[in-house]
Write an enzyme that holds these catalytic residues in place. Sequence first.
Site, PDB file in Angstrom:
ATOM      1  N   PRO A  20      -9.596  -5.925   3.203  1.00 25.23           N
ATOM      2  CA  PRO A  20      -9.563  -6.343   1.803  1.00 25.23           C
ATOM      3  C   PRO A  20      -8.636  -7.546   1.657  1.00 25.23           C
ATOM      4  O   PRO A  20      -7.480  -7.489   2.070  1.00 25.23           O
ATOM      5  CB  PRO A  20      -8.994  -5.119   1.078  1.00 25.23           C
ATOM      6  N   MET A  21      -9.152  -8.651   1.095  1.00 24.21           N
ATOM      7  CA  MET A  21      -8.328  -9.850   0.900  1.00 24.21           C
ATOM      8  C   MET A  21      -8.596 -10.424  -0.482  1.00 24.21           C
ATOM      9  O   MET A  21      -9.735 -10.789  -0.795  1.00 24.21           O
ATOM     10  CB  MET A  21      -8.640 -10.894   1.979  1.00 24.21           C
ATOM     11  N   ALA A  22      -7.531 -10.496  -1.292  1.00 22.43           N
ATOM     12  CA  ALA A  22      -7.664 -11.023  -2.647  1.00 22.43           C
ATOM     13  C   ALA A  22      -8.134 -12.473  -2.596  1.00 22.43           C
ATOM     14  O   ALA A  22      -7.633 -13.283  -1.813  1.00 22.43           O
ATOM     15  CB  ALA A  22      -6.320 -10.935  -3.370  1.00 22.43           C
ATOM     16  N   GLN A  74     -10.703  -0.792  -3.247  1.00 21.36           N
ATOM     17  CA  GLN A  74      -9.257  -0.654  -3.096  1.00 21.36           C
ATOM     18  C   GLN A  74      -8.522  -0.795  -4.430  1.00 21.36           C
ATOM     19  O   GLN A  74      -8.705  -1.777  -5.144  1.00 21.36           O
ATOM     20  CB  GLN A  74      -8.712  -1.699  -2.118  1.00 21.36           C
ATOM     21  N   CYS A 104       0.328  -4.835   0.473  1.00 20.35           N
ATOM     22  CA  CYS A 104       0.339  -6.198  -0.073  1.00 20.35           C
ATOM     23  C   CYS A 104       1.764  -6.736  -0.135  1.00 20.35           C
ATOM     24  O   CYS A 104       2.646  -6.092  -0.710  1.00 20.35           O
ATOM     25  CB  CYS A 104      -0.297  -6.228  -1.461  1.00 20.35           C
ATOM     26  N   GLY A 205      -4.440  -6.844  12.664  1.00 19.14           N
ATOM     27  CA  GLY A 205      -3.469  -7.871  13.016  1.00 19.14           C
ATOM     28  C   GLY A 205      -3.816  -8.615  14.286  1.00 19.14           C
ATOM     29  O   GLY A 205      -3.841  -8.027  15.370  1.00 19.14           O
ATOM     30  N   ASP A 206      -4.138  -9.906  14.144  1.00 20.73           N
ATOM     31  CA  ASP A 206      -4.332 -10.826  15.270  1.00 20.73           C
ATOM     32  C   ASP A 206      -5.598 -10.597  16.095  1.00 20.73           C
ATOM     33  O   ASP A 206      -5.680 -11.086  17.229  1.00 20.73           O
ATOM     34  CB  ASP A 206      -3.112 -10.817  16.208  1.00 20.73           C
ATOM     35  N   GLY A 228      -9.036  -9.522   9.284  1.00 22.22           N
ATOM     36  CA  GLY A 228      -8.630 -10.220   8.073  1.00 22.22           C
ATOM     37  C   GLY A 228      -8.851 -11.709   8.218  1.00 22.22           C
ATOM     38  O   GLY A 228      -9.967 -12.209   8.116  1.00 22.22           O
TER      39      GLY A 228
END
Length: 322
Positions: A20-22, A74, A104, A205-206, A228
Amino acid sequence: MIKTLTIGNVELPNRYVLAPMAGVTDLPFRLLCKEQGAGLLCMEMISAKALQYKNKNTKALLAIDPREYPVSLQLFGEDPDIISEQAKRIEELPFQILDINMGCPVPKVVRNGEGSALMKDPKRIYDIVYKTARAIKKPVTIKIRKGFDDTCINAPEIAKVAEEAGAAAIAVHGRTREQYYSGNADWEIIRKVKEAVKIPVIGNGDVTSGQKALDMFEQTGCDGVMIGRGCQGNPWIFRELLTYEETGSIPERPGTDQIRETMLRHARLQIEFKGDYIGIREMRKHVAWYTKGMQGSAKLRDEINQVESYKELENLLMEKIG
Protein backbone atom coordinates in the site's frame (compact mmCIF):
# COMPACT_ATOMS: atom_id res chain seq x y z
CA MET A 1 5.30 -24.58 -9.62
CA ILE A 2 4.15 -21.25 -8.17
CA LYS A 3 3.60 -21.39 -4.40
CA THR A 4 0.44 -19.85 -3.00
CA LEU A 5 -0.28 -18.02 0.25
CA THR A 6 -3.40 -18.18 2.43
CA ILE A 7 -4.41 -15.33 4.75
CA GLY A 8 -7.34 -16.25 6.96
CA ASN A 9 -9.90 -17.70 4.55
CA VAL A 10 -8.43 -15.94 1.50
CA GLU A 11 -6.13 -17.94 -0.79
CA LEU A 12 -3.83 -15.79 -2.90
CA PRO A 13 -2.72 -17.11 -6.32
CA ASN A 14 0.92 -16.43 -5.41
CA ARG A 15 3.13 -14.94 -2.68
CA TYR A 16 3.81 -11.50 -4.20
CA VAL A 17 2.01 -8.50 -2.74
CA LEU A 18 1.72 -4.93 -4.00
CA ALA A 19 2.50 -2.69 -1.01
CA PRO A 20 0.00 0.00 0.00
CA MET A 21 1.47 3.37 -1.05
CA ALA A 22 -0.32 6.69 -0.67
CA GLY A 23 -0.58 8.48 -4.01
CA VAL A 24 0.64 5.40 -5.91
CA THR A 25 -1.51 2.29 -5.45
CA ASP A 26 -4.72 3.79 -6.75
CA LEU A 27 -7.15 1.77 -8.86
CA PRO A 28 -5.46 2.39 -12.26
CA PHE A 29 -2.03 1.33 -11.04
CA ARG A 30 -3.38 -1.68 -9.17
CA LEU A 31 -5.05 -2.93 -12.35
CA LEU A 32 -1.73 -2.74 -14.21
CA CYS A 33 0.04 -4.68 -11.44
CA LYS A 34 -2.74 -7.28 -11.39
CA GLU A 35 -2.33 -7.86 -15.12
CA GLN A 36 1.35 -8.58 -14.51
CA GLY A 37 0.47 -11.18 -11.88
CA ALA A 38 0.44 -9.52 -8.43
CA GLY A 39 -1.05 -12.01 -5.95
CA LEU A 40 -2.58 -9.41 -3.62
CA LEU A 41 -3.20 -5.71 -4.25
CA CYS A 42 -3.10 -3.32 -1.29
CA MET A 43 -5.01 -0.07 -1.59
CA GLU A 44 -3.89 3.39 -0.47
CA MET A 45 -4.34 3.90 3.25
CA ILE A 46 -7.64 5.45 4.35
CA SER A 47 -8.22 7.39 7.56
CA ALA A 48 -10.72 5.73 9.91
CA LYS A 49 -11.60 9.18 11.25
CA ALA A 50 -12.21 10.50 7.73
CA LEU A 51 -14.60 7.59 7.20
CA GLN A 52 -16.33 8.36 10.48
CA TYR A 53 -16.87 11.96 9.41
CA LYS A 54 -17.87 10.85 5.89
CA ASN A 55 -15.13 12.93 4.28
CA LYS A 56 -16.00 13.14 0.60
CA ASN A 57 -12.36 12.71 -0.49
CA THR A 58 -12.30 9.16 0.88
CA LYS A 59 -14.97 7.96 -1.56
CA ALA A 60 -12.51 7.73 -4.47
CA LEU A 61 -10.02 5.87 -2.28
CA LEU A 62 -12.66 3.20 -1.58
CA ALA A 63 -13.20 2.34 -5.26
CA ILE A 64 -12.54 -1.32 -6.08
CA ASP A 65 -12.82 -3.12 -9.43
CA PRO A 66 -13.79 -6.84 -9.55
CA ARG A 67 -10.81 -7.41 -11.89
CA GLU A 68 -8.49 -6.68 -8.94
CA TYR A 69 -9.49 -9.45 -6.53
CA PRO A 70 -8.06 -10.29 -4.09
CA VAL A 71 -7.73 -6.79 -2.61
CA SER A 72 -6.59 -5.57 0.81
CA LEU A 73 -8.16 -2.34 2.08
CA GLN A 74 -5.97 -0.47 4.54
CA LEU A 75 -7.19 1.75 7.37
CA PHE A 76 -5.09 3.95 9.63
CA GLY A 77 -5.92 5.49 12.97
CA GLU A 78 -5.19 5.17 16.69
CA ASP A 79 -8.61 4.73 18.29
CA PRO A 80 -9.61 1.04 18.60
CA ASP A 81 -13.32 1.90 18.70
CA ILE A 82 -13.27 4.15 15.63
CA ILE A 83 -11.20 1.69 13.59
CA SER A 84 -13.34 -1.32 14.49
CA GLU A 85 -16.62 0.58 13.97
CA GLN A 86 -15.56 1.90 10.56
CA ALA A 87 -14.27 -1.53 9.54
CA LYS A 88 -17.71 -2.94 10.31
CA ARG A 89 -19.42 -0.10 8.45
CA ILE A 90 -17.48 -0.70 5.23
CA GLU A 91 -17.27 -4.51 5.46
CA GLU A 92 -19.85 -4.90 2.72
CA LEU A 93 -17.43 -3.31 0.21
CA PRO A 94 -15.83 -5.90 -2.09
CA PHE A 95 -12.38 -6.12 -0.47
CA GLN A 96 -11.17 -9.48 0.80
CA ILE A 97 -8.72 -8.49 3.57
CA LEU A 98 -8.64 -5.54 5.99
CA ASP A 99 -5.18 -4.22 6.86
CA ILE A 100 -4.32 -1.73 9.60
CA ASN A 101 -1.39 0.59 9.00
CA MET A 102 1.13 0.63 11.84
CA GLY A 103 4.17 1.61 9.78
CA CYS A 104 3.55 4.94 8.04
CA PRO A 105 6.48 7.27 8.90
CA VAL A 106 4.92 10.58 7.71
CA PRO A 107 5.22 13.24 10.46
CA LYS A 108 1.58 14.41 10.44
CA VAL A 109 0.42 10.79 10.82
CA VAL A 110 2.94 10.04 13.58
CA ARG A 111 2.08 13.25 15.46
CA ASN A 112 -1.51 12.01 15.71
CA GLY A 113 -0.32 8.77 17.33
CA GLU A 114 -1.13 6.86 14.12
CA GLY A 115 0.96 4.80 11.69
CA SER A 116 4.39 3.88 13.04
CA ALA A 117 3.74 5.79 16.31
CA LEU A 118 1.65 2.76 17.32
CA MET A 119 4.86 0.71 17.49
CA LYS A 120 5.52 2.46 20.82
CA ASP A 121 2.21 1.26 22.29
CA PRO A 122 1.79 -2.56 22.16
CA LYS A 123 -1.33 -2.41 24.38
CA ARG A 124 -3.08 -0.11 21.91
CA ILE A 125 -2.08 -2.38 19.03
CA TYR A 126 -3.62 -5.31 20.90
CA ASP A 127 -6.87 -3.39 21.45
CA ILE A 128 -7.09 -2.23 17.83
CA VAL A 129 -6.55 -5.72 16.40
CA TYR A 130 -8.72 -7.45 19.03
CA LYS A 131 -11.73 -5.17 18.47
CA THR A 132 -11.42 -5.05 14.69
CA ALA A 133 -10.93 -8.81 14.26
CA ARG A 134 -14.15 -9.37 16.25
CA ALA A 135 -16.10 -6.61 14.51
CA ILE A 136 -15.80 -8.11 11.01
CA LYS A 137 -15.69 -11.56 9.44
CA LYS A 138 -12.92 -10.75 6.96
CA PRO A 139 -9.27 -11.43 7.89
CA VAL A 140 -7.53 -8.55 9.69
CA THR A 141 -3.81 -7.99 9.05
CA ILE A 142 -1.30 -5.35 10.13
CA LYS A 143 1.70 -3.68 8.50
CA ILE A 144 4.53 -2.72 10.83
CA ARG A 145 8.16 -1.63 10.74
CA LYS A 146 11.30 -2.96 12.42
CA GLY A 147 10.56 -0.53 15.25
CA PHE A 148 10.08 3.17 15.86
CA ASP A 149 13.79 4.03 16.19
CA ASP A 150 17.01 2.36 17.27
CA THR A 151 15.92 2.49 20.93
CA CYS A 152 12.60 0.78 20.13
CA ILE A 153 13.19 -2.22 17.87
CA ASN A 154 10.27 -4.42 18.78
CA ALA A 155 8.73 -5.92 15.64
CA PRO A 156 8.78 -9.52 17.02
CA GLU A 157 7.04 -8.42 20.23
CA ILE A 158 4.42 -6.44 18.28
CA ALA A 159 3.88 -9.42 15.97
CA LYS A 160 3.17 -11.71 18.95
CA VAL A 161 0.76 -9.16 20.43
CA ALA A 162 -1.09 -8.87 17.11
CA GLU A 163 -1.25 -12.65 16.70
CA GLU A 164 -2.72 -13.06 20.19
CA ALA A 165 -5.28 -10.35 19.42
CA GLY A 166 -6.48 -12.14 16.28
CA ALA A 167 -4.39 -10.87 13.34
CA ALA A 168 -4.41 -13.22 10.34
CA ALA A 169 -1.02 -12.09 8.94
CA ILE A 170 1.69 -9.47 9.45
CA ALA A 171 3.72 -7.49 6.92
CA VAL A 172 7.09 -6.23 8.19
CA HIS A 173 9.18 -3.47 6.62
CA GLY A 174 12.79 -3.98 7.69
CA ARG A 175 13.43 -0.32 8.56
CA THR A 176 12.61 1.79 11.60
CA ARG A 177 10.34 4.82 11.39
CA GLU A 178 13.39 7.08 11.85
CA GLN A 179 15.03 5.54 8.78
CA TYR A 180 12.04 6.27 6.54
CA TYR A 181 13.33 4.62 3.34
CA SER A 182 17.08 5.23 3.76
CA GLY A 183 19.83 2.69 4.28
CA ASN A 184 19.34 -1.03 3.79
CA ALA A 185 16.29 -2.95 5.00
CA ASP A 186 17.10 -5.33 7.85
CA TRP A 187 15.93 -8.76 6.71
CA GLU A 188 17.13 -10.31 9.97
CA ILE A 189 14.23 -8.65 11.83
CA ILE A 190 11.82 -10.24 9.34
CA ARG A 191 13.34 -13.63 10.19
CA LYS A 192 12.88 -12.93 13.91
CA VAL A 193 9.23 -11.98 13.37
CA LYS A 194 8.69 -15.18 11.38
CA GLU A 195 10.18 -17.20 14.26
CA ALA A 196 7.99 -15.38 16.81
CA VAL A 197 4.57 -16.18 15.29
CA LYS A 198 2.65 -18.95 13.55
CA ILE A 199 0.57 -16.72 11.25
CA PRO A 200 1.91 -15.74 7.79
CA VAL A 201 4.64 -13.10 7.69
CA ILE A 202 5.14 -10.94 4.60
CA GLY A 203 8.59 -9.39 4.18
CA ASN A 204 9.02 -5.89 2.80
CA GLY A 205 12.10 -3.88 1.91
CA ASP A 206 14.63 -3.72 -0.95
CA VAL A 207 13.16 -6.45 -3.16
CA THR A 208 13.65 -5.21 -6.72
CA SER A 209 14.17 -8.46 -8.65
CA GLY A 210 13.31 -12.13 -8.81
CA GLN A 211 16.66 -13.08 -7.28
CA LYS A 212 16.19 -10.67 -4.36
CA ALA A 213 12.72 -12.10 -3.69
CA LEU A 214 14.20 -15.60 -3.61
CA ASP A 215 16.96 -14.35 -1.28
CA MET A 216 14.38 -12.86 1.08
CA PHE A 217 12.41 -16.12 1.20
CA GLU A 218 15.59 -18.10 1.92
CA GLN A 219 17.11 -15.70 4.47
CA THR A 220 13.97 -14.92 6.46
CA GLY A 221 11.62 -17.90 5.97
CA CYS A 222 8.85 -15.38 5.24
CA ASP A 223 5.63 -16.53 3.60
CA GLY A 224 5.20 -13.67 1.16
CA VAL A 225 7.13 -10.75 -0.31
CA MET A 226 5.72 -7.22 -0.51
CA ILE A 227 6.90 -4.90 -3.27
CA GLY A 228 6.83 -1.13 -2.70
CA ARG A 229 9.19 1.25 -4.47
CA GLY A 230 10.41 -1.59 -6.70
CA CYS A 231 7.17 -1.47 -8.69
CA GLN A 232 7.01 2.31 -9.19
CA GLY A 233 7.14 2.76 -12.95
CA ASN A 234 7.65 -1.00 -13.14
CA PRO A 235 4.43 -3.06 -12.87
CA TRP A 236 6.33 -5.74 -14.83
CA ILE A 237 8.26 -6.68 -11.70
CA PHE A 238 5.43 -9.06 -10.76
CA ARG A 239 5.84 -10.93 -14.05
CA GLU A 240 9.57 -11.13 -13.35
CA LEU A 241 9.02 -12.48 -9.81
CA LEU A 242 6.66 -15.19 -11.04
CA THR A 243 8.79 -16.17 -14.03
CA TYR A 244 11.92 -16.33 -11.90
CA GLU A 245 10.21 -18.49 -9.27
CA GLU A 246 8.88 -20.87 -11.91
CA THR A 247 11.82 -21.09 -14.32
CA GLY A 248 14.87 -19.52 -12.66
CA SER A 249 15.22 -17.15 -15.61
CA ILE A 250 14.51 -13.44 -15.89
CA PRO A 251 12.05 -12.44 -18.64
CA GLU A 252 13.12 -9.86 -21.17
CA ARG A 253 12.55 -6.29 -20.03
CA PRO A 254 9.82 -4.39 -21.88
CA GLY A 255 11.12 -2.33 -24.81
CA THR A 256 10.56 1.41 -25.18
CA ASP A 257 7.45 0.87 -27.31
CA GLN A 258 5.82 -1.25 -24.62
CA ILE A 259 6.80 1.19 -21.88
CA ARG A 260 5.32 4.07 -23.88
CA GLU A 261 2.10 2.18 -24.56
CA THR A 262 1.79 1.24 -20.88
CA MET A 263 2.25 4.88 -19.86
CA LEU A 264 -0.47 5.97 -22.27
CA ARG A 265 -2.81 3.21 -21.10
CA HIS A 266 -2.07 4.17 -17.49
CA ALA A 267 -2.96 7.77 -18.39
CA ARG A 268 -6.25 6.69 -19.99
CA LEU A 269 -7.15 4.73 -16.85
CA GLN A 270 -6.27 7.73 -14.68
CA ILE A 271 -8.49 10.01 -16.78
CA GLU A 272 -11.34 7.48 -16.79
CA PHE A 273 -11.14 7.17 -13.02
CA LYS A 274 -10.23 10.72 -11.94
CA GLY A 275 -11.08 13.02 -14.84
CA ASP A 276 -8.79 14.94 -17.22
CA TYR A 277 -7.44 17.54 -14.82
CA ILE A 278 -6.38 15.31 -11.92
CA GLY A 279 -5.66 12.26 -14.06
CA ILE A 280 -3.02 13.95 -16.20
CA ARG A 281 -1.39 15.74 -13.28
CA GLU A 282 -1.12 12.50 -11.30
CA MET A 283 0.52 10.84 -14.30
CA ARG A 284 3.47 13.22 -14.13
CA LYS A 285 5.19 11.35 -11.26
CA HIS A 286 4.44 7.99 -12.87
CA VAL A 287 6.04 9.09 -16.16
CA ALA A 288 9.15 10.15 -14.20
CA TRP A 289 9.31 6.66 -12.68
CA TYR A 290 8.62 4.82 -15.95
CA THR A 291 11.36 6.72 -17.78
CA LYS A 292 14.01 6.77 -15.04
CA GLY A 293 17.37 5.85 -16.51
CA MET A 294 16.28 6.35 -20.10
CA GLN A 295 18.31 8.61 -22.35
CA GLY A 296 17.03 12.18 -22.02
CA SER A 297 14.80 11.32 -19.05
CA ALA A 298 15.84 14.38 -17.00
CA LYS A 299 14.72 16.74 -19.78
CA LEU A 300 11.55 14.69 -20.28
CA ARG A 301 10.70 15.05 -16.57
CA ASP A 302 10.92 18.83 -16.92
CA GLU A 303 8.66 18.78 -19.96
CA ILE A 304 6.14 16.37 -18.50
CA ASN A 305 5.36 18.86 -15.73
CA GLN A 306 3.96 21.25 -18.36
CA VAL A 307 1.63 18.66 -19.92
CA GLU A 308 -2.07 19.37 -19.30
CA SER A 309 -3.97 17.03 -21.63
CA TYR A 310 -3.85 13.44 -22.86
CA LYS A 311 -3.05 14.62 -26.40
CA GLU A 312 -0.09 16.65 -25.16
CA LEU A 313 1.15 13.63 -23.20
CA GLU A 314 0.76 11.34 -26.19
CA ASN A 315 2.59 13.77 -28.49
CA LEU A 316 5.43 14.23 -26.02
CA LEU A 317 5.91 10.51 -25.44
CA MET A 318 5.72 9.70 -29.16
CA GLU A 319 8.37 12.33 -29.82
CA LYS A 320 10.73 11.47 -26.95
CA ILE A 321 10.45 7.71 -26.54
CA GLY A 322 11.25 5.25 -29.26
